[in-house]
Enzyme design. Structure first.
Site, mmCIF file in Angstrom:
data_model
loop_
_atom_site.group_PDB
_atom_site.id
_atom_site.type_symbol
_atom_site.label_atom_id
_atom_site.label_comp_id
_atom_site.label_asym_id
_atom_site.label_seq_id
_atom_site.Cartn_x
_atom_site.Cartn_y
_atom_site.Cartn_z
ATOM 1 N N ASN A 9 24.388 17.942 -122.285
ATOM 2 C CA ASN A 9 24.772 17.647 -120.527
ATOM 3 C C ASN A 9 24.192 16.048 -121.402
ATOM 4 O O ASN A 9 23.024 15.214 -121.357
ATOM 5 C CB ASN A 9 22.791 17.845 -120.049
ATOM 6 C CG ASN A 9 22.861 17.177 -119.261
ATOM 7 O OD1 ASN A 9 23.811 16.253 -118.758
ATOM 8 N ND2 ASN A 9 21.961 18.048 -117.788
ATOM 9 N N ARG A 82 27.555 19.230 -118.601
ATOM 10 C CA ARG A 82 28.057 18.502 -117.002
ATOM 11 C C ARG A 82 28.922 17.492 -117.354
ATOM 12 O O ARG A 82 28.925 16.423 -118.082
ATOM 13 C CB ARG A 82 26.165 18.330 -117.355
ATOM 14 C CG ARG A 82 25.612 17.441 -116.042
ATOM 15 C CD ARG A 82 24.743 16.677 -116.223
ATOM 16 N NE ARG A 82 24.484 15.592 -114.986
ATOM 17 C CZ ARG A 82 24.081 14.302 -115.136
ATOM 18 N NH1 ARG A 82 24.387 14.440 -116.294
ATOM 19 N NH2 ARG A 82 23.874 13.245 -114.189
ATOM 20 N N HIS A 171 24.623 14.273 -108.964
ATOM 21 C CA HIS A 171 23.583 15.181 -108.854
ATOM 22 C C HIS A 171 23.184 16.267 -108.566
ATOM 23 O O HIS A 171 22.910 16.654 -108.152
ATOM 24 C CB HIS A 171 21.978 14.056 -108.457
ATOM 25 C CG HIS A 171 21.945 13.075 -109.413
ATOM 26 N ND1 HIS A 171 21.515 11.778 -109.273
ATOM 27 C CD2 HIS A 171 22.379 12.872 -111.256
ATOM 28 C CE1 HIS A 171 21.721 10.644 -110.732
ATOM 29 N NE2 HIS A 171 21.717 11.429 -111.286
ATOM 30 N N ARG A 232 22.426 0.823 -113.278
ATOM 31 C CA ARG A 232 23.632 0.238 -111.754
ATOM 32 C C ARG A 232 22.615 0.027 -111.343
ATOM 33 O O ARG A 232 21.340 0.056 -110.617
ATOM 34 C CB ARG A 232 23.830 1.977 -111.191
ATOM 35 C CG ARG A 232 25.008 2.343 -112.476
ATOM 36 C CD ARG A 232 25.278 3.754 -112.517
ATOM 37 N NE ARG A 232 24.316 4.441 -113.009
ATOM 38 C CZ ARG A 232 24.266 5.360 -112.818
ATOM 39 N NH1 ARG A 232 24.627 6.785 -111.967
ATOM 40 N NH2 ARG A 232 23.947 6.283 -113.923
ATOM 41 N N GLU A 380 18.210 21.506 -115.289
ATOM 42 C CA GLU A 380 19.683 21.565 -115.227
ATOM 43 C C GLU A 380 20.517 22.384 -116.399
ATOM 44 O O GLU A 380 21.465 23.264 -116.162
ATOM 45 C CB GLU A 380 20.186 19.920 -115.339
ATOM 46 C CG GLU A 380 19.737 19.297 -114.591
ATOM 47 C CD GLU A 380 20.850 17.666 -114.005
ATOM 48 O OE1 GLU A 380 20.216 17.129 -115.269
ATOM 49 O OE2 GLU A 380 21.936 17.667 -113.803
#
Ligand code: ADP
Length: 394
Positions: A9, A82, A171, A232, A380
């Site tokens: 990931n 991912r 996400h 960001r 995840e």
């Protein structure tokens, strides 16, 4: 015999590689590389003491992945990666080929911080393990259910079609898993729940999940829209990038670099992107770090409000991701500001949330709270491993 999936990931500031049993979620060996790009990258294998790592993701993975693989004896069936942006083309977990990598590369401009390192990561892992099948699992997949009114931008329709402009949402792997965790905790099916899910990590997004389906996301066509993030900018008047080019003399590439890599918390604090460091500096009185936290929480609050409104009612609000799971401060600020929305905040529960190592979900509201608030430990790796394993056996 246990069969394992190697899940890799690539986050915006971290890489995690896990050897996961897809049936139980047990991790047999784990590698975590954090604070990439900060000049202070560190690596941990099986939660041992951290040591220094190369700042470059590819070098770090090449150096430490073989070390991870030597630590287990059960067979590895596949690797799973991912990938943030699957565009319109990839909505399901996909077996990777050179052609798939090339198609993904063409989407890189839509996720410039994420797709390129993930594609690079798949190539590196394929080189190390050439005989295994490699799967890409997409962060956009879960959001296919967002209805048109929530996924369409108010631009001329001919332009929307020509350039395939729409809100994708991101996400998704995390939001879907988080809602399932809360449903399991409450012992009800996720299809009975309305949940506002907040994934707060290096990238941050809010998602409205109506009876198991994503119906709104704060992230848009790219993972740049929405909340204030580590580097960001999130939501911005669209006139600002135009002004920077017209009046400020910025080139298109400079604007992209500014908005994706030098804005957000990093831009507001004058160079600190890690939330732990920002909280620490704020406690010590640093003014810009205090303001950055205020702005982060304000925008999060606004976004949660709009996602609650979209569903008209929600049963649960849930926090996950590095900040969501660990920042008591952010959760406290949000819960206290939402008391009129039926949240009865429990300060003690918030302070001890997820402090027991096996605990996956902690409730931070007291009995009788109309809107219940949870902290959920993200996993995840397990979510991605399950996806890849089910496709492997189809
Ligand atoms: P990524 O999106 O890169 O995978 P994570 O989900 O691991 O990132 O989240 C990283 C963020 O979580 C960083 O900003 C980090 O500072 C923040 N974080 C981690 N631990 C804490 C903590 N104890 N308190 C506040 N923030 C934390």
């Amino acid at each position: 015999m246990t069969e394992l999936i190697l899940v890799v990931n690539f986050g915006s500031t971290s890489i995690k590689a896990d050897l996961v049993d897809p049936k139980t979620g047990d991790s047999q060996a784990a590698l975590s590389i954090e604070r990439l790009g900060s000049g202070q990258a560190s690596v941990q294998i099986n939660h041992a003491s951290p040591s220094l790592a190369p700042d470059n993701p590819a070098q770090a993975l090449k150096q430490f992945l073989p070390n991870l693989l030597n630590r287990q004896h059960d067979p590895i069936r596949a690797t799973a990666h991912r990938v943030v942006h699957g565009g319109d083309e990839f909505t399901e977990p996909t077996l990777v080929s050179e052609q798939v990598l090339e198609q993904l590369d063409q989407l890189s401009h839509l996720a410039p911080l994420h797709n390129p390192p993930a594609i690079n990561g798949i190539r590196i892992v394929s080189d190390i393990l050439p005989d295994l099948p490699h799967f890409a699992v997409f962060d956009t997949g879960f959001h296919q259910s967002i209805p048109l009114e929530a996924s369409t931008y108010a631009l001329p329709t001919t332009l929307l079609k020509r350039h395939k402009i729409r809100r994708f949402g991101f996400h998704g792997i995390s939001h879907e898993f988080t809602v399932e965790q809360v449903a399991a905790y409450l012992q009800v099916p996720s299809t009975d729940l309305k949940v506002v899910s907040c994934h707060l990590g290096g990238g941050c997004s809010v998602c409205a999940v109506d009876r198991g389906k994503s119906v709104a996301s704060s992230m848009g066509m790219t993972p740049l829209e929405g909340l204030v993030m580590s580097t960001r900018c999130g939501d911005l008047d669209p006139a600002i990038p135009l002004m920077l080019q017209k009046v400020g003399g910025y080139s298109v590439d400079e604007v992209e670099d500014l908005l994706t890599r030098r804005s957000g918390l990093f831009g507001l604090t004058g160079g600190v992107s890690d939330f732990r460091d920002i909280e620490r500096a704020a406690r010590q009185g640093n003014h810009s770090c205090r303001q950055a936290i205020d702005l982060f929480c304000h925008r999060l609050l606004q976004s949660i409000g709009s996602h609650l409104a979209v569903m008209n009612h929600a049963d649960a609000l849930v926090f996950t991701g590095g900040i969501g799971e660990n920042s008591q401060l952010v959760r406290q600020r949000i819960c206290e500001r939402l008391s009129n929305f039926g949240i009865q905040y429990d300060h003690h529960q918030n302070e001890i949330a997820l402090s027991v190592s096996e605990q996956l979900v902690t409730e931070v509201t007291s009995a009788g709270s109309q809107l219940r608030v949870f902290v959920s430990r993200s996993n995840e790796a397990w979510a991605i491993a399950k996806c890849a394993f089910s496709h492997l056996n189809q």
